[in-house]
Design an enzyme around this catalytic site. Structure first.
Site, PDB file in Angstrom:
ATOM      1  N   ASP A 363       0.783  -1.194   0.100  1.00 32.26           N
ATOM      2  CA  ASP A 363      -0.054  -0.031  -0.028  1.00 32.26           C
ATOM      3  C   ASP A 363       0.869   0.992   0.119  1.00 32.26           C
ATOM      4  O   ASP A 363       2.172   1.082   0.221  1.00 32.26           O
ATOM      5  CB  ASP A 363      -1.042  -0.020   1.265  1.00 32.26           C
ATOM      6  CG  ASP A 363      -1.611   1.328   1.461  1.00 32.26           C
ATOM      7  OD1 ASP A 363      -2.421   1.644   0.232  1.00 32.26           O
ATOM      8  OD2 ASP A 363      -1.775   1.958   2.511  1.00 32.26           O
ATOM      9  N   ASP A 557      -1.565  -0.760   5.869  1.00 21.68           N
ATOM     10  CA  ASP A 557      -1.771  -0.417   7.381  1.00 21.68           C
ATOM     11  C   ASP A 557      -3.268  -0.015   7.591  1.00 21.68           C
ATOM     12  O   ASP A 557      -3.612   0.421   8.731  1.00 21.68           O
ATOM     13  CB  ASP A 557      -0.822   0.891   7.640  1.00 21.68           C
ATOM     14  CG  ASP A 557      -1.330   1.974   6.740  1.00 21.68           C
ATOM     15  OD1 ASP A 557      -1.677   3.324   7.361  1.00 21.68           O
ATOM     16  OD2 ASP A 557      -1.575   2.047   5.699  1.00 21.68           O
ATOM     17  N   ASP A 561      -7.253  -1.941   3.972  1.00 23.51           N
ATOM     18  CA  ASP A 561      -6.325  -2.930   3.373  1.00 23.51           C
ATOM     19  C   ASP A 561      -6.633  -4.386   3.977  1.00 23.51           C
ATOM     20  O   ASP A 561      -5.983  -5.118   3.558  1.00 23.51           O
ATOM     21  CB  ASP A 561      -4.741  -2.473   3.908  1.00 23.51           C
ATOM     22  CG  ASP A 561      -4.336  -1.493   3.141  1.00 23.51           C
ATOM     23  OD1 ASP A 561      -4.735  -0.980   1.880  1.00 23.51           O
ATOM     24  OD2 ASP A 561      -3.613  -0.392   3.681  1.00 23.51           O
TER      25      ASP A 561
END
Length: 660
Positions: A363, A557, A561
């Site tokens: 990410d 995080d 996600d």
């Protein structure tokens, strides 16, 4: 778009504890029913040690006073001490062996241990029988300490689920469950409340926190006619929303469903020892039978009692207790060593998976970047200099709590007299207008410049840009950027040095920013402007191209996600600043929020696998040696039992290397 994603698979063997044959990605802590703790609660070491204390309190006096107890009437004293100790230490093994036999699974280590120990009792070798079960139970305790219990449910993610909706009917507002709201119903969302269902704004303007869906920390301005999604948090104004989807079809419901279904798609990892035992145990059983039956038939002076005893010794020696202990101890060292480095690995199976990772997917916001916005560039126009433009922006933004405004104020770094700024006005969806030193100043998006018909030379600027104008004359612009973490580039380089074939970035941010970050860090490929379900689909494509033995790790995080973390072969969460949902769903948690720890986790996993295989090789070699000695009558049952313990102790010493 960067180079498309493709790679060759890398081969890697899976190894592990024989009781973990159903070790799926959710890490179900299945001891094949012979060591069934209550994993819904915390592991209670004191509770596990108490039975061992009781066993030792019977076993130790029995060994010390064995001769005296043996000489009691019908050896009743010996039986009174050793049989309770045997049942306390071996009940779970006996029960599992019985169940497995009824299910047609005869040849496993529990069957081997049951036959050997009951045979030892039959020929009056009670201390040896109890010793086998006792050391096996100690091994089970080491396993429970070594392997982390199953990761918790997605309780934290469920907290994002809206609890109620304010439905407007006949001029009244009622709180109802989101599931009861129908399409075209009107709901009211006040500042600070979660938007409970997807819908279209029919009245009001506001800023909404979209981090639960996109992971991006900058609030988004929404206005009349725009679509908002369930799970967003309303920040400023009151919104009237016409519902366009039922709750079960809403964005937040999709996220919850994706997490649940992603776990169910995990392939089960069948551990090495389980496969090995399928062949090893029958061979040992039939070899022991041959040792007991054949020599008396073909050797003239051989007695049945002598060779039955040797066969039982062979069964005791062949019990895979030392092997059973050595494997989790290797992982114990790996998990413990990782924890000391700020890497929490939630189970030994994930160390196995990390060994095979050939694709690492990141990410962006909060993972590769800090999620903290700062002024990256100041471009003055029409006679202004950088300091003057920054000062102007700071004054215009001085009454705003928006993260972008705060980043400008932090860059300016001086106190602003509030009386210098008058007639402050937020223009929803565009920016801010205020009087600064009796001049009308505006700060906002490119759309604001077009709305005010202010001439400027560039509309296509990369990143988050704040344009400024004074008295309808363009003053310049300020670029606001999310700061890249210091070790992010080092993390990508370290992964490539270790042989990871692909690094990929998936982000909800725009194409321009994603391209710049990918280029800056040396990432092989990226996809931008993704919703959580888009990330899952992108990950699915990567999983399909990873190869038969290659694994895909995802590092994230945010709450958004969680579905991708759950779907990946190994999910890694940033634990320092990451969301509770991501941490709860992840298999590995980086407590320091440093991307470089991903490469370190893979390195620890590789070292752990090496140590585990050393322990396996050593245990099998010792087994082979003592089996030979047992067949020729050189080894007794005591030597067999203590040989197993010696293997375990040496495995402990070897496993401690993973801690360093």
């Amino acid at each position: 778009m960067k180079q498309k994603l493709h790679s060759e698979s890398s081969d890697c063997c899976n190894c592990g504890h024989d009781h973990h044959e159903n070790h799926n990605h959710a890490h179900n802590h299945n001891h094949d029913e012979n060591h069934n703790h209550d994993h819904e609660g915390e592991f209670n070491l004191k509770k596990e040690i108490l039975p061992l204390v009781a066993i030792f309190s019977l076993y130790a006096p029995g060994v010390i006073f064995e001769n005296q107890l043996h000489n009691t009437f019908y050896s009743i004293g010996e039986y009174l001490l050793f049989i309770p100790a045997y049942l306390l230490s071996g009940w779970s093994v006996l029960k599992t062996a019985g169940r497995n036999i009824l299910r047609g699974r005869v040849f496993d280590e529990t069957f081997l241990m049951t036959v050997a120990t009951l045979g030892a009792i039959a020929i009056h070798k009670l201390p040896e029988a109890v010793g086998v079960m006792l050391f096996y139970k100690i091994g089970e305790l080491f396993q429970d300490i070594a392997v982390s219990r199953s990761r918790s449910s997605i309780k934290a993610l469920l907290e994002v689920r809206p609890d109620y909706a304010n439905i407007q009917t006949n001029g009244e507002i009622k709180k109802v469950s989101p599931e009861t709201v129908n399409i075209d119903d009107i709901i009211i969302v006040k500042p600070g409340e979660k938007i409970p269902l997807d819908g279209e704004i029919i009245d009001g303007n506001s800023q909404v926190d979209t981090s639960a869906l996109t992971g991006e920390s900058v609030p988004r301005t929404v206005r009349l006619g725009e679509t908002v999604l369930a799970g967003m948090i309303n920040k400023t104004g009151v919104l009237s929303i016409r519902v366009t989807k039922l709750f079960d079809d809403s964005s937040i419901a999709k996220i919850l469903d994706l997490v649940q279904n992603a776990k169910s798609k995990k392939a089960e990892t069948e551990k090495f020892i389980t496969k090995f035992a399928r062949y090893y145990t029958p061979i040992v059983v039939f070899t022991s039978l041959a040792v007991a039956i054949l020599p008396p038939l073909f050797i003239s002076d051989a007695t049945s009692s002598q060779w039955v005893y040797r066969a039982l010794i062979l069964l005791v020696i062949s019990c895979p207790c030392g092997l059973v202990i050595s494997i989790p101890l290797g992982y114990f060292g790996g998990v413990g060593g990782a924890a000391r480095r700020g890497i929490l690995v939630k189970g030994s199976t994930f160390l196995d998976t990390l060994n095979s990772v050939n694709t690492v997917v990141f990410d962006k916001t909060g993972t590769l970047t800090k999620g903290i916005f700062k002024v990256a560039e100041i471009v003055p126009k029409n006679g202004y200099n950088e300091q003057e433009l920054l000062q102007l922006a700071a004054k215009v933004e001085s009454h705003s709590n928006h993260p972008i405004a705060q980043s400008i104020l932090k860059a300016y770094g001086r106190k602003i007299d509030e009386f210098e700024v008058r007639d402050y006005e937020e223009i929803a969806g565009y920016g801010i207008r205020a009087k600064v030193e009796n001049q009308v100043a505006i700060a906002g998006s490119d759309r604001l410049l077009h709305r005010e018909n202010i001439a400027h030379d560039n509309c296509q600027l990369e990143g988050t840009v704040i344009h400024l104008a004074v008295n309808n004359i363009y003053a310049g612009y300020i670029v606001i950027a999310d700061e890249v973490k210091e070790d992010a580039r080092h993390a990508i380089q370290a992964l490539k040095r270790m042989g990871v074939q692909r690094t990929v970035m998936l982000t909800g941010d725009n194409q321009a920013i994603a391209s710049r970050i990918a280029e800056q860090l040396g990432i092989d490929a990226y996809e931008a402007e993704l919703l959580p379900e888009d990330k899952v689909y992108a990950l699915e494509k990567l999983l399909s191209t990873a190869g038969k033995h290659g694994k895909v790790a995802f590092v994230g995080d945010g709450i958004n996600d969680a579905p991708v973390i759950a779907r990946a072969d190994v999910g890694i969460a940033m634990g320092g600043l990451g969301s509770d949902a991501a941490i709860a769903t992840a298999d590995v948690v980086i407590m320091t929020d440093a991307p470089s720890k991903v490469a370190e986790a893979i390195q620890i996993a590789r070292k752990t696998r090496k140590i585990v295989w050393q322990n396996i090789g050593f245990a099998l070699a010792i087994k082979g040696l003592f089996i030979g000695l047992g067949i020729f009558g050189i080894a007794t049952m005591w030597e067999a039992v203590f040989a197993d313990v010696g293997v375990a102790m040496l495995a402990i010493l070897n496993a401690t290397r993973a801690m360093k």
